[in-house]
Design a protein around this motif. Structure first.
Motif, PDB file in Angstrom:
ATOM      1  N   SER A   1       0.845  -1.197   0.000  1.00 24.40           N
ATOM      2  CA  SER A   1       0.000   0.000   0.000  1.00 24.40           C
ATOM      3  C   SER A   1       0.873   1.237   0.000  1.00 24.40           C
ATOM      4  O   SER A   1       2.012   1.214   0.481  1.00 24.40           O
ATOM      5  CB  SER A   1      -0.919   0.025   1.233  1.00 24.40           C
ATOM      6  OG  SER A   1      -1.925  -0.961   1.135  1.00 24.40           O
TER       7      SER A   1
ATOM      8  N   ILE B   1       0.836   5.617   0.628  1.00 23.30           N
ATOM      9  CA  ILE B   1       0.242   6.916   0.935  1.00 23.30           C
ATOM     10  C   ILE B   1       1.042   7.949   0.157  1.00 23.30           C
ATOM     11  O   ILE B   1       2.218   8.160   0.428  1.00 23.30           O
ATOM     12  CB  ILE B   1       0.314   7.230   2.437  1.00 23.30           C
ATOM     13  CG1 ILE B   1      -0.381   6.137   3.248  1.00 23.30           C
ATOM     14  CG2 ILE B   1      -0.301   8.585   2.741  1.00 23.30           C
ATOM     15  CD1 ILE B   1      -0.136   6.244   4.736  1.00 23.30           C
TER      16      ILE B   1
ATOM     17  N   LEU C   1      -1.940  14.669  -1.919  1.00 25.28           N
ATOM     18  CA  LEU C   1      -3.243  14.055  -1.705  1.00 25.28           C
ATOM     19  C   LEU C   1      -4.094  14.185  -2.967  1.00 25.28           C
ATOM     20  O   LEU C   1      -4.152  15.250  -3.583  1.00 25.28           O
ATOM     21  CB  LEU C   1      -3.950  14.721  -0.530  1.00 25.28           C
ATOM     22  CG  LEU C   1      -3.202  14.695   0.811  1.00 25.28           C
ATOM     23  CD1 LEU C   1      -4.030  15.364   1.886  1.00 25.28           C
ATOM     24  CD2 LEU C   1      -2.861  13.276   1.210  1.00 25.28           C
TER      25      LEU C   1
ATOM     26  N   GLN D   1      -5.389  13.803   5.085  1.00 23.27           N
ATOM     27  CA  GLN D   1      -4.189  12.978   5.221  1.00 23.27           C
ATOM     28  C   GLN D   1      -4.477  11.771   6.110  1.00 23.27           C
ATOM     29  O   GLN D   1      -4.046  10.643   5.820  1.00 23.27           O
ATOM     30  CB  GLN D   1      -3.056  13.812   5.822  1.00 23.27           C
ATOM     31  CG  GLN D   1      -1.759  13.040   6.017  1.00 23.27           C
ATOM     32  CD  GLN D   1      -1.032  12.799   4.718  1.00 23.27           C
ATOM     33  OE1 GLN D   1      -0.462  13.703   4.139  1.00 23.27           O
ATOM     34  NE2 GLN D   1      -1.047  11.564   4.253  1.00 23.27           N
TER      35      GLN D   1
ATOM     36  N   GLU E   1      -6.291   9.162   4.199  1.00 20.45           N
ATOM     37  CA  GLU E   1      -5.382   8.416   3.329  1.00 20.45           C
ATOM     38  C   GLU E   1      -4.643   7.323   4.112  1.00 20.45           C
ATOM     39  O   GLU E   1      -4.418   6.224   3.605  1.00 20.45           O
ATOM     40  CB  GLU E   1      -4.364   9.366   2.686  1.00 20.45           C
ATOM     41  CG  GLU E   1      -4.948  10.249   1.604  1.00 20.45           C
ATOM     42  CD  GLU E   1      -5.412   9.458   0.396  1.00 20.45           C
ATOM     43  OE1 GLU E   1      -4.611   8.684  -0.155  1.00 20.45           O
ATOM     44  OE2 GLU E   1      -6.594   9.602   0.020  1.00 20.45           O
ATOM     45  N   ILE E   2      -4.263   7.646   5.339  1.00 20.83           N
ATOM     46  CA  ILE E   2      -3.575   6.661   6.178  1.00 20.83           C
ATOM     47  C   ILE E   2      -4.526   5.509   6.503  1.00 20.83           C
ATOM     48  O   ILE E   2      -4.151   4.332   6.443  1.00 20.83           O
ATOM     49  CB  ILE E   2      -3.051   7.318   7.462  1.00 20.83           C
ATOM     50  CG1 ILE E   2      -1.959   8.336   7.112  1.00 20.83           C
ATOM     51  CG2 ILE E   2      -2.507   6.275   8.436  1.00 20.83           C
ATOM     52  CD1 ILE E   2      -1.569   9.231   8.266  1.00 20.83           C
TER      53      ILE E   2
ATOM     54  N   LYS F   1      -7.016   4.525   4.735  1.00 25.32           N
ATOM     55  CA  LYS F   1      -7.192   3.770   3.490  1.00 25.32           C
ATOM     56  C   LYS F   1      -6.018   2.817   3.266  1.00 25.32           C
ATOM     57  O   LYS F   1      -6.200   1.657   2.877  1.00 25.32           O
ATOM     58  CB  LYS F   1      -7.326   4.737   2.321  1.00 25.32           C
ATOM     59  CG  LYS F   1      -7.529   4.080   0.968  1.00 25.32           C
ATOM     60  CD  LYS F   1      -7.704   5.139  -0.106  1.00 25.32           C
ATOM     61  CE  LYS F   1      -7.897   4.521  -1.479  1.00 25.32           C
ATOM     62  NZ  LYS F   1      -8.086   5.566  -2.516  1.00 25.32           N
ATOM     63  N   ALA F   2      -4.796   3.308   3.522  1.00 20.99           N
ATOM     64  CA  ALA F   2      -3.604   2.498   3.279  1.00 20.99           C
ATOM     65  C   ALA F   2      -3.553   1.269   4.179  1.00 20.99           C
ATOM     66  O   ALA F   2      -3.153   0.188   3.750  1.00 20.99           O
ATOM     67  CB  ALA F   2      -2.352   3.340   3.465  1.00 20.99           C
TER      68      ALA F   2
ATOM     69  N   MET G   1       4.961   5.209   2.986  1.00 23.49           N
ATOM     70  CA  MET G   1       4.423   6.466   3.498  1.00 23.49           C
ATOM     71  C   MET G   1       5.273   7.615   2.966  1.00 23.49           C
ATOM     72  O   MET G   1       6.397   7.818   3.407  1.00 23.49           O
ATOM     73  CB  MET G   1       4.413   6.458   5.025  1.00 23.49           C
ATOM     74  CG  MET G   1       3.516   5.399   5.625  1.00 23.49           C
ATOM     75  SD  MET G   1       3.384   5.525   7.427  1.00 23.49           S
ATOM     76  CE  MET G   1       2.158   4.259   7.767  1.00 23.49           C
TER      77      MET G   1
ATOM     78  N   PRO H   1       3.953  11.435   5.128  1.00 23.84           N
ATOM     79  CA  PRO H   1       2.626  11.248   5.717  1.00 23.84           C
ATOM     80  C   PRO H   1       2.260  12.261   6.791  1.00 23.84           C
ATOM     81  O   PRO H   1       1.083  12.433   7.102  1.00 23.84           O
ATOM     82  CB  PRO H   1       2.713   9.842   6.318  1.00 23.84           C
ATOM     83  CG  PRO H   1       4.159   9.691   6.667  1.00 23.84           C
ATOM     84  CD  PRO H   1       4.899  10.400   5.573  1.00 23.84           C
TER      85      PRO H   1
END
Length: 510
Positions: free
Chosen positions: A83, A85, A89, A149, A152-153, A155-156, A166, A169
């Motif tokens: 994954s 990030i 964004l 942000q 997004e974390i 999601k990852a 990352m 991040p």
């Protein structure tokens, strides 16, 4: 069996006119944090995009879990257990948090329809893990950059990855959010997951990393145990020389002339800025500090005509002006470099020339209303050269440049418009230490030329090192001013919490 979960060997990648990666090797051990460092343009993000299937490498091999892989796209990478990030964004703003988190992987129910109840519940659990206590049905468009942000974390980490990349991040996170991220990283390490951590924040790197790899100009410099490294050693490896000072010597002379005065600016939104007043002198760099939610950006957007005012006056050189839209601000020789380059700063698919000229197109209109491209190209070339933008040529798409060079192009855009007042909102966010120095030098040079600079920054060292005077905001109000000679971290933080009993969300550097 190899001790590495991931091995990238002799990776090369060439773009038109640029060799982005030249025989780069990178190895990641499971259950560790491996910091990948280097100046903007060093090739860090390009290397990770080659791993993630966004770019197709020209040469070299990738071993994942001991087997050679060649991901054709990001979906193959995610499905395999990697994954990422991304630094910039790219959320879908008109979709909900839950829809963004499960994009392309929606849980299905009867008749193959999306099971929204299950999706929202799983999203709520993920949000709890990253300390973001919001309704999963909230639109991304209603979130701050730091909240996006965090999404997004979430999601990852939802993909049960064996490797998590990352890329910057924490660039928009508060201290409490950063601490929560570090807790998540520790949990991932305990599950034997490998973390590739790209950041320019030395304190973070030295605190959480197990290994550090440095790249320079698309080439591999070396890998060291983090415990053997210091900030000075990392910087020397990154830039190829010792950087004796993080900030250039101040050369600007501040005039007594007041070029801008704000009197009692108040937003109609009761949660936004109120009764804000300050002055700005010719040749001055005014830094604005504060905690997340202090309404610094909102106040500057109101000055630029992006937000309405309930009351207050704006005076330019002693004369009251009406600024109801950005065009009014530009007419009054005010420029704004926004915080989020990707969302409202650059036009990614357009060239450097297009991006650098767009704010002053009317200046290049010649006879018959046609664009004088020769004149336009001359001005753009002059400013791009002045700001030392690294690019094959000015017809290159701006999205292919590093973050630092994108920021320089945006500055070139406004220099072409010759503003008297330049507002910079987080001008070095996501930019490496070498490029930061160049941005600081540009700010210093512009002030020395008589330009007046307003700089919003969330980095304490930057606030103290670049500003001539500091205005600190707290919960929408101006908490006080500090001259450069007497400002300290403690005095700034005292003002940043002046109007609150306790800051529930934690404090960030200001």
């Amino acid at each position: 069996m190899s001790e590495y979960i991931l091995e990238m060997q002799h990776i090369t990648k060439t773009f038109p006119g640029v060799k982005a990666l030249d025989d780069v090797t990178f190895r990641l051990r499971p259950g560790t944090v491996h910091a990948l460092m280097g100046e903007n343009g060093a090739g860090k993000s390009t290397l990770m995009k080659c791993l993630f299937g966004i770019y197709h490498r020209d040469g070299g091999s990738i071993l994942f879990n001991g087997e050679e892989v060649d991901f054709k796209d990001s979906k193959e990478s995610i499905d395999a257990g990697i994954s990422m990030i991304h630094q910039e964004l790219q959320p879908i703003r008109m979709m909900t948090i839950a829809e963004n988190v499960f994009l392309g992987n929606y849980p299905l129910g009867k008749f193959n329809l999306v099971n929204h109840a299950k999706m929202n519940e799983e999203t709520r659990i993920l949000l709890d893990e990253v300390g973001l206590y919001l309704n999963p049905n909230t639109l991304l468009n209603d979130l701050t950059v730091s909240q996006m942000q965090s999404v997004e974390i979430a999601k990852a980490i939802s993909h049960n990855a064996k490797v998590v990349i990352m890329d910057e991040p924490t660039s928009s996170l508060t201290t409490s959010e950063v601490e929560k991220l570090f807790e998540i990283i520790e949990k991932l390490k305990s599950k034997n997951i490998g973390i590739i951590y790209i950041s320019h924040k030395m304190d973070e790197i030295l605190r959480i990393s197990d290994d550090i790899t440095v790249m320079r100009d698309g080439q591999y410099v070396g890998t060291w145990p983090a415990k053997e490294m210091t900030t000075a050693k990392i910087i020397q490896a990154m830039v190829g020389r010792e950087l004796t000072s993080l900030f250039p010597e101040k050369t600007n002379q501040i005039s007594e002339e007041i070029v801008l005065e704000l009197q009692d600016l108040t937003s109609p939104n009761p949660l936004s800025f109120k009764h804000a007043s300050f002055t700005l002198r010719k040749g001055e760099v005014l830094g604005i500090g504060g905690l997340v939610g202090a309404q610094r950006t909102e106040l500057m957007e109101a000055l630029y005509g992006m937000r309405v005012l309930q009351q207050g006056k704006i005076l330019i050189k002693g004369q009251e002006v009406s600024i109801r839209r950005p065009a009014d601000a530009i007419k009054n020789r005010i420029a704004l470099v926004t915080e989020d380059r990707r969302y409202n700063g650059i036009f990614g698919v357009l060239s450097i020339t297009d991006n650098a000229s767009v704010a002053a197109l009317k200046e290049y209109v010649g006879r018959m209303g046609l664009l004088d491209e020769k004149k336009m190209n001359h001005v753009v070339d002059e400013n791009v050269e002045r700001l030392r933008v690294k690019t094959p040529d000015n017809k290159t798409r701006i999205e292919s440049l590093s973050g630092g060079n994108q920021q320089k192009v945006i500055l070139a855009r406004w220099l072409a418009n010759n503003p008297d007042i330049l507002i910079l909102d987080e001008p070095t966010r996501g930019i490496d230490v070498g490029a930061k120095y160049e941005i600081y030098q540009i700010i210093n040079d512009l002030a020395a030329e008589g330009k007046s600079i307003i700089m919003i920054t969330s980095e304490m060292s930057e606030l103290l090192g670049v500003s001539d005077r500091i205005m600190v905001m707290c919960e929408g109000r101006v908490a006080g001013f500090l001259d450069r000679e007497v400002a300290t971290q403690e005095s700034v933080m005292t003002l940043a919490t002046k109007f609150m009993g306790a800051h529930e969300g934690g404090m960030e550097s200001v």
